[in-house]
Design a protein around this motif. Structure first.
Motif, PDB file in Angstrom:
ATOM      1  N   THR A 156      13.139   3.486 -68.600  1.00 52.79           N
ATOM      2  CA  THR A 156      13.175   2.214 -67.878  1.00 52.79           C
ATOM      3  C   THR A 156      14.605   1.670 -67.929  1.00 52.79           C
ATOM      4  N   LEU A 157      14.847   0.581 -67.221  1.00 59.00           N
ATOM      5  CA  LEU A 157      16.154  -0.070 -67.320  1.00 59.00           C
ATOM      6  C   LEU A 157      16.464  -0.423 -68.777  1.00 59.00           C
ATOM      7  N   LEU A 158      15.434  -0.809 -69.519  1.00 57.09           N
ATOM      8  CA  LEU A 158      15.628  -1.235 -70.898  1.00 57.09           C
ATOM      9  C   LEU A 158      15.958  -0.054 -71.812  1.00 57.09           C
ATOM     10  N   THR A 159      15.183   1.032 -71.747  1.00 55.04           N
ATOM     11  CA  THR A 159      15.470   2.171 -72.632  1.00 55.04           C
ATOM     12  C   THR A 159      16.783   2.837 -72.251  1.00 55.04           C
ATOM     13  N   ASP A 160      17.099   2.896 -70.955  1.00 48.66           N
ATOM     14  CA  ASP A 160      18.398   3.436 -70.541  1.00 48.66           C
ATOM     15  C   ASP A 160      19.534   2.654 -71.198  1.00 48.66           C
ATOM     16  N   ALA A 161      19.384   1.324 -71.240  1.00 49.72           N
ATOM     17  CA  ALA A 161      20.430   0.477 -71.811  1.00 49.72           C
ATOM     18  C   ALA A 161      20.507   0.632 -73.322  1.00 49.72           C
ATOM     19  N   LEU A 162      19.375   0.528 -74.000  1.00 52.92           N
ATOM     20  CA  LEU A 162      19.373   0.543 -75.456  1.00 52.92           C
ATOM     21  C   LEU A 162      19.756   1.908 -76.027  1.00 52.92           C
ATOM     22  N   LEU A 163      19.466   2.984 -75.301  1.00 51.24           N
ATOM     23  CA  LEU A 163      19.747   4.330 -75.797  1.00 51.24           C
ATOM     24  C   LEU A 163      21.071   4.888 -75.294  1.00 51.24           C
ATOM     25  N   ASN A 164      21.937   4.012 -74.724  1.00 56.56           N
ATOM     26  CA  ASN A 164      23.277   4.456 -74.351  1.00 56.56           C
ATOM     27  C   ASN A 164      23.262   5.479 -73.212  1.00 56.56           C
ATOM     28  N   MET A 165      22.238   5.409 -72.332  1.00 59.27           N
ATOM     29  CA  MET A 165      22.207   6.282 -71.156  1.00 59.27           C
ATOM     30  C   MET A 165      23.135   5.686 -70.098  1.00 59.27           C
ATOM     31  N   LYS A 166      24.411   5.969 -70.236  1.00 58.13           N
ATOM     32  CA  LYS A 166      25.439   5.340 -69.411  1.00 58.13           C
ATOM     33  C   LYS A 166      25.477   5.924 -68.006  1.00 58.13           C
ATOM     34  N   TYR A 167      24.998   7.180 -67.887  1.00 57.01           N
ATOM     35  CA  TYR A 167      25.023   7.840 -66.580  1.00 57.01           C
ATOM     36  C   TYR A 167      23.683   8.517 -66.327  1.00 57.01           C
ATOM     37  N   VAL A 168      23.417   8.783 -65.059  1.00 63.44           N
ATOM     38  CA  VAL A 168      22.207   9.501 -64.660  1.00 63.44           C
ATOM     39  C   VAL A 168      22.601  10.590 -63.675  1.00 63.44           C
ATOM     40  N   PHE A 169      22.186  11.827 -63.955  1.00 60.91           N
ATOM     41  CA  PHE A 169      22.333  12.930 -63.016  1.00 60.91           C
ATOM     42  C   PHE A 169      21.099  12.930 -62.122  1.00 60.91           C
ATOM     43  N   THR A 170      21.300  12.825 -60.826  1.00 56.44           N
ATOM     44  CA  THR A 170      20.149  12.705 -59.915  1.00 56.44           C
ATOM     45  C   THR A 170      20.411  13.471 -58.635  1.00 56.44           C
ATOM     46  N   PRO A 171      19.375  14.017 -58.004  1.00 59.64           N
ATOM     47  CA  PRO A 171      19.573  14.685 -56.711  1.00 59.64           C
ATOM     48  C   PRO A 171      20.086  13.705 -55.661  1.00 59.64           C
ATOM     49  N   LYS A 172      20.930  14.191 -54.793  1.00 63.28           N
ATOM     50  CA  LYS A 172      21.488  13.364 -53.733  1.00 63.28           C
ATOM     51  C   LYS A 172      20.426  13.094 -52.672  1.00 63.28           C
ATOM     52  N   GLN A 173      20.474  11.913 -52.065  1.00 61.07           N
ATOM     53  CA  GLN A 173      19.546  11.589 -50.984  1.00 61.07           C
ATOM     54  C   GLN A 173      19.852  12.457 -49.768  1.00 61.07           C
ATOM     55  N   MET A 174      18.887  13.286 -49.380  1.00 61.86           N
ATOM     56  CA  MET A 174      19.084  14.211 -48.264  1.00 61.86           C
ATOM     57  C   MET A 174      18.504  13.629 -46.979  1.00 61.86           C
ATOM     58  N   LYS A 175      19.299  13.673 -45.916  1.00 57.89           N
ATOM     59  CA  LYS A 175      18.847  13.118 -44.649  1.00 57.89           C
ATOM     60  C   LYS A 175      18.033  14.132 -43.851  1.00 57.89           C
ATOM     61  N   SER A 176      18.438  15.412 -43.866  1.00 59.02           N
ATOM     62  CA  SER A 176      17.708  16.420 -43.091  1.00 59.02           C
ATOM     63  C   SER A 176      16.629  17.064 -43.949  1.00 59.02           C
ATOM     64  N   SER A 177      15.521  17.432 -43.319  1.00 62.34           N
ATOM     65  CA  SER A 177      14.410  18.049 -44.043  1.00 62.34           C
ATOM     66  C   SER A 177      14.808  19.421 -44.581  1.00 62.34           C
ATOM     67  N   LYS A 178      15.694  20.122 -43.878  1.00 65.13           N
ATOM     68  CA  LYS A 178      16.139  21.442 -44.321  1.00 65.13           C
ATOM     69  C   LYS A 178      16.940  21.325 -45.609  1.00 65.13           C
ATOM     70  N   ALA A 179      17.845  20.356 -45.638  1.00 58.91           N
ATOM     71  CA  ALA A 179      18.662  20.141 -46.840  1.00 58.91           C
ATOM     72  C   ALA A 179      17.786  19.706 -48.014  1.00 58.91           C
ATOM     73  N   LEU A 180      16.783  18.857 -47.723  1.00 59.89           N
ATOM     74  CA  LEU A 180      15.880  18.390 -48.775  1.00 59.89           C
ATOM     75  C   LEU A 180      15.076  19.553 -49.345  1.00 59.89           C
ATOM     76  N   THR A 181      14.621  20.456 -48.470  1.00 61.12           N
ATOM     77  CA  THR A 181      13.871  21.626 -48.918  1.00 61.12           C
ATOM     78  C   THR A 181      14.728  22.491 -49.830  1.00 61.12           C
ATOM     79  N   THR A 182      15.975  22.712 -49.435  1.00 60.03           N
ATOM     80  CA  THR A 182      16.897  23.507 -50.262  1.00 60.03           C
ATOM     81  C   THR A 182      17.089  22.869 -51.627  1.00 60.03           C
ATOM     82  N   GLN A 183      17.228  21.542 -51.623  1.00 55.90           N
ATOM     83  CA  GLN A 183      17.429  20.817 -52.877  1.00 55.90           C
ATOM     84  C   GLN A 183      16.218  20.951 -53.796  1.00 55.90           C
ATOM     85  N   LEU A 184      15.018  20.777 -53.243  1.00 53.06           N
ATOM     86  CA  LEU A 184      13.797  20.849 -54.037  1.00 53.06           C
ATOM     87  C   LEU A 184      13.572  22.245 -54.599  1.00 53.06           C
ATOM     88  N   GLU A 185      14.020  23.280 -53.850  1.00 55.19           N
ATOM     89  CA  GLU A 185      13.850  24.654 -54.300  1.00 55.19           C
ATOM     90  C   GLU A 185      14.789  25.009 -55.448  1.00 55.19           C
TER      91      GLU A 185
END
Length: 845
Positions: A514-543
């Motif tokens: 949560t926002l709270l555990t991220d803060a208290l546990l020093n989770m300063k950054y988050v690695f996350t998949p990029k928002q994909m606009k095309s369905s083909k790119a999204l499929t590649t990302q999910l795979e």
């Protein structure tokens, strides 16, 4: 195989756990030597000596230094082949030194040993294969000790095994007791001579333990907080299965994926060995006493593989998590060794003996054919193939001229063909990762980690919304919140379960922050998949990138870097690794059972503010039941299908009235085995395995946007365990986090086992609360003076501090490593003092 193809040997734990440890091994030796003692890549931090002792002390791991990046997959293949080869070599050396066997026949039994069913089934457990290599050398050293009580070869080889892998070394130590009894039965000795030999054996064995004390002592301390806490307290004197089931494991290809989590011992040794093993007990060349003792030892080993108390004894009083009967390699060694002794002289076998052997095999295969589908790893093809090889061996042994070259080559090709068939049929029953499946996500994480280091060189942790494994941080060299290890401290999974994260006995996944555990546990950054606009790119990302969770609350964070598939976002609320808090936190015992209640109470203990409304339960706007009996109150209610033949679906809708973060709690019974959740039309991303209530973020900054959650029942009923929607008061959260940020530890210098920083304490009755897991190995100095530490919230390191500006230094040193080192040095000196004195005497003369 890579680099000649796209295949790899990565499967199950080798692909999901060990490969990341091997990458960590490289990074430690080449870049971060202090992570040998401690690592913040192990979830939120933990002692590493126990993990090194279990996973990484094999000298063969040095080969991985030659394989950077994705080429480490090729390194795995090289090490695997080398361990197979050396297993055969050491067993062949044992036979050469202890028998009069014709040198042509030695490779037959060496091949049977190297490719026995246990090795094939545990090929993926590379860390255990050292025991198969070293066991013949331990036995060879012991045989020398029997002939010369001054020999130290046994001591050195056993010490090496205990250092390389104490777990398998423990099993070999138990087997050596049995082998000692066997060797004493081969000769006529008085009781006094027996006691003398027993003392020599015990003394030399204890010296082996003492030599390895530098590893064993701190490892023992680590075990007491990890695996040691799962020791079985009640033992049932029962058979775990019908012992006749073991007969099925003598058939070619008697292994598949189902045999990994729970199965029977992998004891395939080939037909020549089975025939020789039976003939050993009918051979008058061996004394009655020796054969009786050998029979009793064999019976004890067989009983150990099916009788619960003995099974537990071999596994250190704990049931294995997957890979049952791990000690069965000593049984395979035992029967191959007895068979080799029988064939020390290849002489024609009498017909009555062949008759008895034939009757035994007919009974075995009759039982297996009548068992039908009881053993799903058997097929008519493998059964008939096994019968064919047995007939071939019986014919060759009985009717061929044992001195002729054609007989020797036929026997040799028969053994190689049979052991190879077993390897092919067994290994084809499991699937493997391709090199690209390993490389794409690993490269994405490594790229993000390197990019982040260029932006920020401070101490921070990183959360993930996608992953390849729970040990990504060890592979890609960053500090994360997830980990998977058999030597994992029990307190961390317990804590994760309390804050709503997936956990198990040997793993944690920081996927539901949560926002709270991220803060208290020093989770300063988050690695996350990029928002994909095309369905083909999204499929590649999910795979290529396995999603872990929904996390729309990253909308409160800021993007700092991105590439074609992923992006890194920065958490402005993240606190340091330590911060000033009310000193009541030192004795705080958080008893809350609801994860969001636990989190708010945690914040209360730090700030002293009333956080009773930080997370407020709210009702859905509408709930529609389709083929499911309606319920007025959702939380902890039982949903039941009206008609079993039709789908049971419940639609929950809510339109946020604020831009706050909204979290849903899901009890353990709401896993994917029981229900399929969809959020706004797509399958809810959620880590699949968890045993406690988890917290899922379903909306953030979504004021006025309709949120639809759909639940499709997979069974007749569904228990809505802890199913509640909460709104988080983000403004109240920001106010309290800003207060803590104004009084946090400013880290000036750090490595994996040492942190130095400054802090300004403005009030009395204050403490520094850290999110470093508590351990006696952590030592704290404030302005150069040692201070006592305590365990806060049953998990974290904390200590009192007086008002004023202070320099704080925290250093980790593995408990008992110092005394272990002294014992090891003393033991080595004891072993060397004799040769040293003799050398001095020669020099004087």
């Amino acid at each position: 195989m890579y680099p000649f193809g796209n295949s790899s040997l990565l499967t199950v734990d080798l692909g999901q756990q060990y490969i990341d440890f091997f990458s960590y091994f490289r990074a430690t030796l080449l870049h971060h030597p202090t992570s040998f003692f401690y690592s913040f890549s192990q979830a939120i931090g933990g002692d590493m000596l126990g993990e090194w002792a279990y996973y990484l002390m094999s000298p063969f791991n040095l080969i991985f230094l030659l394989f950077p990046g994705k080429s480490i997959v090729a390194g795995v293949m090289v090490v695997t082949l080398l361990k197979y080869a050396l297993s055969g070599l050491t067993f062949g050396l044992l036979l050469k030194k202890t028998t009069r066997m014709n040198s042509f026949y030695i490779p037959l039994f060496a091949t049977a040993y190297a490719l026995m069913g246990w090795t094939i089934a545990n090929q993926l457990n590379l860390l255990w294969l050292d025991a198969v290599i070293l066991l013949p050398l331990v036995i060879l050293g012991f045989e020398k000790l029997q002939n010369n009580s001054k020999s130290w070869a046994y001591t050195w080889w056993l010490a090496l095994l205990l250092v390389a892998n104490y777990y398998m070394g423990y099993m070999v130590c138990l087997f050596m007791i049995l082998y000692f009894l066997y060797t004493t039965s081969r000769v006529s000795i008085t009781f006094k001579q027996f006691l003398k030999k027993a003392w020599t054996f015990t003394y030399k064995s204890l010296i082996s333990v003492a030599i390895s004390a530098v590893i064993l002592f701190p490892t023992l301390f680590s075990l007491l907080s990890s695996k040691g806490q799962y020791t079985e307290e009640s033992i049932k004197a029962k058979f775990e299965y019908n012992p006749l089931a073991m007969l099925s494991k003598f058939v070619i290809g008697s292994f598949n994926f189902d045999q990994m989590p729970s199965g029977f011992p992998n004891i395939f040794v080939g037909s020549l060995v089975l025939i020789g093993f039976i003939l050993y007990f009918m051979n008058n060349r061996f004394s009655i006493r020796e054969r009786v003792v050998a029979f009793l030892i064999t019976s004890f080993l067989v009983l150990s593989m099916c009788f619960e108390p003995l099974d537990l004894l071999w596994h250190g009083m704990q049931f294995p998590v997957w890979y049952p009967y791990r000690f069965s390699f000593v049984f395979c060694f035992w029967i191959i060794l007895l068979a080799a002794q029988q064939f020390e002289y290849f002489n024609p076998v009498k017909y009555w003996k062949i008759g008895i052997i034939s009757i035994l095999f007919i009974g075995m295969f009759t039982y297996l054919f009548l068992s039908g589908t009881t053993y799903n790893y058997l097929s008519n093809e493998t059964l008939f193939l096994s019968i064919l090889f047995i007939l071939l061996m019986l014919i060759l042994i009985q009717f061929q001229d044992h001195s002729s070259p054609s007989f020797k080559w036929l026997l040799c090709m028969g053994v190689i063909a049979e052991m190879s068939c077993n390897a092919v049929y067994s290994l084809d029953n499991i699937s493997y990762l391709s090199t690209s499946e390993y490389d794409v996500s690993t490269s994405a994480l490594a790229t993000e980690s390197k990019s982040l280091k260029k932006i920020d060189n401070s101490f921070y942790r990183v959360a993930q919304t996608y992953s390849r494994t729970k040990n990504d941080a060890m592979s890609a060299d960053f500090f994360s919140g997830s980990h998977f290890s058999s030597a994992f401290s029990k307190s961390i999974p317990t804590f994760y379960g309390k804050i709503g994260q997936p956990d198990g006995d040997n793993y944690v996944t920081y996927s539901n922050g949560t926002l709270l555990t991220d803060a208290l546990l020093n989770m300063k950054y988050v690695f996350t998949p990029k928002q994909m606009k095309s369905s083909k790119a999204l499929t590649t990302q999910l795979e290529t990138l396995t999603p872990l969770t929904e996390k729309p609350d990253t909308s409160y964070y800021n993007t700092v870097s991105s590439d074609s598939l992923t992006e890194t976002v920065k958490n402005p609320y993240a606190l340091s690794i330590g911060y000033v808090a009310n000193d009541t936190v030192i004795s705080k015992k958080n008893k809350a059972t609801n994860p969001l209640r636990y989190q708010s109470d945690w914040l209360t203990s730090l700030t002293g503010a009333d956080n009773s409304t930080l997370f407020s339960p709210i009702n859905f706007n509408t709930v529609n039941f389709d083929n499911v009996g309606s319920q007025a109150n959702l939380t902890d209610s039982m949903l039941t299908k009206t008609k079993l033949s039709k789908p049971g679906i419940v639609n929950f809708t809510y339109t946020p009235t604020t831009n706050d973060a909204y979290y849903l709690t899901l009890g353990a019974g709401l896993s994917t085995d029981n229900v399929l959740f969809k959020l706004n039309g797509h399958e809810l991303k959620q880590y699949k395995t968890y045993r406690n209530t988890v917290v899922v973020n379903i909306a953030s900054n979504d004021k006025g946007k309709k949120i639809t959650l759909t639940a499709k029942l997979k069974k007749r009923t569904l228990f809505l365990e802890n199913f509640t929607l909460y709104r988080m008061d983000v403004r109240s959260f920001e106010t309290q986090i800003n207060h803590l940020q104004a009084n946090e530890l400013n880290v000036k210098k750090y490595n994996q086992h040492s942190i130095t920083g400054s802090v300004n304490v403005k009030k009395t009755h204050q403490a520094i609360f850290t999110t470093i897991p508590y351990s006696k190995g952590w030592h704290v100095k404030i302005d150069g003076k040692s201070v006592s530490t305590t365990k806060s919230m049953d998990t974290f390191l904390a200590f009192s501090v007086a008002p004023g500006k202070h320099t704080v230094k925290l250093v980790y040193w593995p408990p008992y490593m110092g005394i272990g080192f002294l014992i090891s040095i003393l033991a080595v000196l004891i072993v060397l003092i004799g040769p040293i004195i003799n050398t001095i005497k020669r020099l004087i003369k």
